[in-house]
Design an enzyme around this catalytic site. Structure first.
Site, mmCIF file in Angstrom:
data_model
loop_
_atom_site.group_PDB
_atom_site.id
_atom_site.type_symbol
_atom_site.label_atom_id
_atom_site.label_comp_id
_atom_site.label_asym_id
_atom_site.label_seq_id
_atom_site.Cartn_x
_atom_site.Cartn_y
_atom_site.Cartn_z
ATOM 1 C CD GLN A 57 -13.081 -37.760 22.162
ATOM 2 O OE1 GLN A 57 -12.639 -37.131 21.189
ATOM 3 N NE2 GLN A 57 -14.439 -37.663 22.357
ATOM 4 C CG HIS A 78 -6.220 -38.865 16.779
ATOM 5 N ND1 HIS A 78 -6.259 -37.884 15.940
ATOM 6 C CD2 HIS A 78 -7.388 -38.731 17.338
ATOM 7 C CE1 HIS A 78 -7.188 -37.021 15.822
ATOM 8 N NE2 HIS A 78 -8.049 -37.711 16.819
ATOM 9 C CD GLU A 116 -9.528 -31.055 25.627
ATOM 10 O OE1 GLU A 116 -9.892 -31.866 24.713
ATOM 11 O OE2 GLU A 116 -9.318 -29.816 25.422
#
Length: 666
Positions: free
Chosen positions: A428, A473, A406
């Protein structure tokens, strides 16, 4: 310096280099040495505040800058004065930079070599050491995409090779076969830490094998070896792009910076390397070859010292820095006046996710220099399928799968921007942005303020919870970046704004974080204009009009507020911020002046969230209009849990209903 003609310790082989080139390299070695000697005097006199000495390492900087074409970018570190002098930056401007004057390159905002200048094709460092390697890879990608037959070159030290960015940049450059020369100036010490405490491999060049790269080890004190090696490599890479790692063996003869000293260095080691001084040895060689004479050396030194003193006098004569609040604030962002492109024509019903995809597709059509990068975004179409079909339409050069790097990918995006490209990086999941945090908050955000270079990069951030994805997430992490001047932070709540704000983001040359709530992707649909249009950055919208109280929110919060107010029968203004940085304070104030009550709602945890800033603003600027205390509602001050029952408790919907009723009845 001893100007005798005894045999130099270093062995020089001209290998066809003409006399003019040899003498030019000598002069380019001599100038930074004389400047440094003068700077050390000025440091002791308190006329400059800090100095990072490159004495003994000049051959690397001079050799590299001499080997590359003048329009090829160099990415420098602390001790690369020879790059700046070889590129013939006016001395008075260098001295003004070190004195913090406006004629320098940072308007007094950054020090020493922490600057860049695209006029001279140099990009300076930030103190974190590794990020410039990724920027160089981005420039290498631009060269490869353009087919222009150029290379980029980046410096790091042996200490910097321990950083994650070193590995990410080299790995990505190798995977993509980018024309970049990565130079390690192995000078023996990272501040006071010797090399044996920095790494276990015998030679740092050996690390290239793990990336499938070529590498070479050279004597960093031998100007001819440095110049010849880098000239050859650069010529090869211009026609056959690939990255190469070059380890230059050298030594740091002075402290990390002058205040550090060198007491930790064994005396015998200092004496050994003093015999290998790059300037003294090359001078002896040229004297023996008859290309220099004692008189010529003396005349060169005298002329250069005169130029240095003249440059200093010019810098001293410059007026003191004009401290302007207006200029300080205006330089945080690159100048940009958004041209309104309102929606027109027919509309189509689109899900939120499809509106994002359509906006991205239209941006790719509108900007042929836009490159998309992210994990699994190419043939797979991304984990949310937003770029599905993009590779077939726009090609694999513009829609690029990335390694799990990243930080490097964000840096590569910035490198592309330096060469006139636009870049989009997809996280993502927004949670993963932590791996690229430094590039965002210290490079993208500060670049224009520091030395006037814009960063044309958009980072898309699928964020938010409510989908049972757990702590890694589900985060709403917009507040991390809301605190950082120089960024713009967008967070749409409707399909129409998702498309319009995304298109606007790609028109804006400033770094933008574009948050997309995953819970809205496939649950929310709405009418979206089919054509190209933009929503205004920095302007809130009134999502619902009422008179009883104001709910100030964004993203998923807009829908929670609308549902709760409808359910409870509360006649509320709902202000959809849309842009979190910069905030539309005028819209917030206008609503609160009308309703006299304010509730601030966000999914992010309550403590340290954006609601705190808005609450403080209203306390300072709207106190006289308030009929009740400002109320904040947010997520629990815990990580986002996985279990649906725990996640429901974390989310603010129930607390929102309670506080709406409390505020309406106050």
């Amino acid at each position: 310096m001893t100007n005798d003609v005894t045999q130099p310790v270093l062995q020089f082989d001209r290998q066809g280099l003409d006399d003019e080139t040899l003498l030019l390299l000598y002069e380019r070695l001599l100038l930074p040495r004389l400047i440094e000697e003068k700077m050390l005097i000025l440091l002791r006199q308190g006329k400059i505040s800090k100095w990072f000495s490159g004495i003994g390492q000049e051959a690397i900087s001079v050799g590299a800058a001499s080997a590359l074409h003048p329009d090829e970018l160099l990415f420098t570190m602390h001790r690369n004065l020879g790059v700046f002098t070889t590129r013939e930056i006016p001395l008075y401007r260098l001295f003004a930079q070190w004195q913090g004057k406006a004629a320098g390159f940072t308007k007094g905002r950054d020090r020493s070599f922490h600057f860049g200048t695209m006029d001279y094709h140099i990009v300076g460092m930030i103190s974190h050491l590794g990020p410039q390697l990724s920027l160089a890879a981005g420039v290498g990608l631009a060269h490869k995409l353009s087919g222009e037959g150029k290379v980029a070159l980046a410096f790091t030290g042996e200490g910097g090779t321990s950083q994650g960015e070193f590995h990410e940049a080299l790995n990505t450059a190798a995977v993509w076969q980018l024309p970049v020369i990565f130079i390690i100036e192995n000078n023996g010490y990272g501040l006071s830490t010797p090399t044996q405490e920095q790494y276990r491999c015998e030679d740092l060049a050996d690390r290239a094998k793990g990336y499938g790269m070529r590498s070479v080890i050279i004597d960093g004190n031998n100007i001819l070896e440095v110049y010849r090696t880098l000239s050859t490599l650069a010529e090869e890479l211009r026609s056959s792009p690939e990255p190469v790692l070059v380890e230059c063996k050298t030594f740091r003869m002075r402290g990390h910076e002058e205040a550090s000293g060198t007491k930790y260095v064994p005396k015998s080691l200092m004496e050994e390397w003093a015999q290998r001084d790059p300037l003294e040895n090359f001078e002896r060689y040229l004297l023996r070859e008859g290309l220099l004479s004692e008189d010529k050396v003396s005349a060169l030194r005298k002329a250069m010292k005169k130029d240095i003193n003249q440059g200093l006098e010019e810098a001293y004569a410059l007026p003191p820095l004009d401290v302007s609040l207006e200029q300080e604030l205006s330089d945080v962002y690159a100048p940009f006046e958004q041209e309104a492109k309102p929606p027109s024509g027919p509309t189509v019903e689109l899900r939120f996710v499809d509106a994002v995809s359509k906006g991205l597709e239209m941006a790719m059509e509108a900007h042929p220099n836009l490159v998309l990068m992210g994990q699994d975004i190419a043939d797979y179409g991304g984990v949310f399928k937003i770029t599905d079909g993009f590779t077939a339409k726009f090609g694999s050069s513009r829609v690029r799968n990335t390694p799990l790097c990243e930080s490097a990918i964000i840096g590569i995006g910035l490198g592309l921007s330096l060469k006139g490209y636009k870049a989009m990086v997809e996280m993502q999941f927004a949670d993963f942005v932590t791996c690229g945090f430094n590039q965002i908050v210290n490079n993208l955000a500060k670049l224009h303020y520091r030395w006037g270079q814009h960063a044309d990069v958009v980072i898309r951030m699928p964020a938010g919870g409510g989908v049972g994805a757990g702590p890694y997430h589900s985060q709403s992490n917009e507040a991390w970046f809301f605190h950082t001047p120089g960024l713009k932070v967008l967070y749409p709540s409707t399909p129409e704004d998702a498309k319009g704000l995304l298109l606007a983001a790609f028109e804006d040359p400033n770094p933008i974080l574009f948050f997309e709530h995953k819970g809205l992707y496939r649950k929310l649909s709405g009418a979206v204009p089919e054509g190209y249009y933009t929503a205004p950055i920095g302007k809130a919208r009134l999502a619902r009009e009422g008179s009883e109280l104001s709910v100030i929110t964004y993203g998923m919060g807009v829908h929670w507020a609308a549902e709760a107010c409808e359910e409870l029968g509360i006649d509320a203004d709902i202000v959809d911020l849309r842009t979190l940085l910069p905030l539309d304070y005028e819209a917030v104030l206008a609503s609160v002046q009308k309703t006299s009550r304010a509730l601030i709602l966000h999914e992010d945890t309550l403590t340290g969230g954006i609601g705190g800033e808005l609450s403080a603003y209203l306390a300072e600027h709207a106190f006289q209009y308030l009929d009740a205390p400002v109320v904040r509602v947010g997520g629990l001050d815990t990580p986002v849990p996985f279990s649906s029952a725990l996640e429901a408790q974390f989310m603010p919907q129930q607390r929102l209903r309670e506080q709406l009723q409390h505020l309406a009845a106050y």
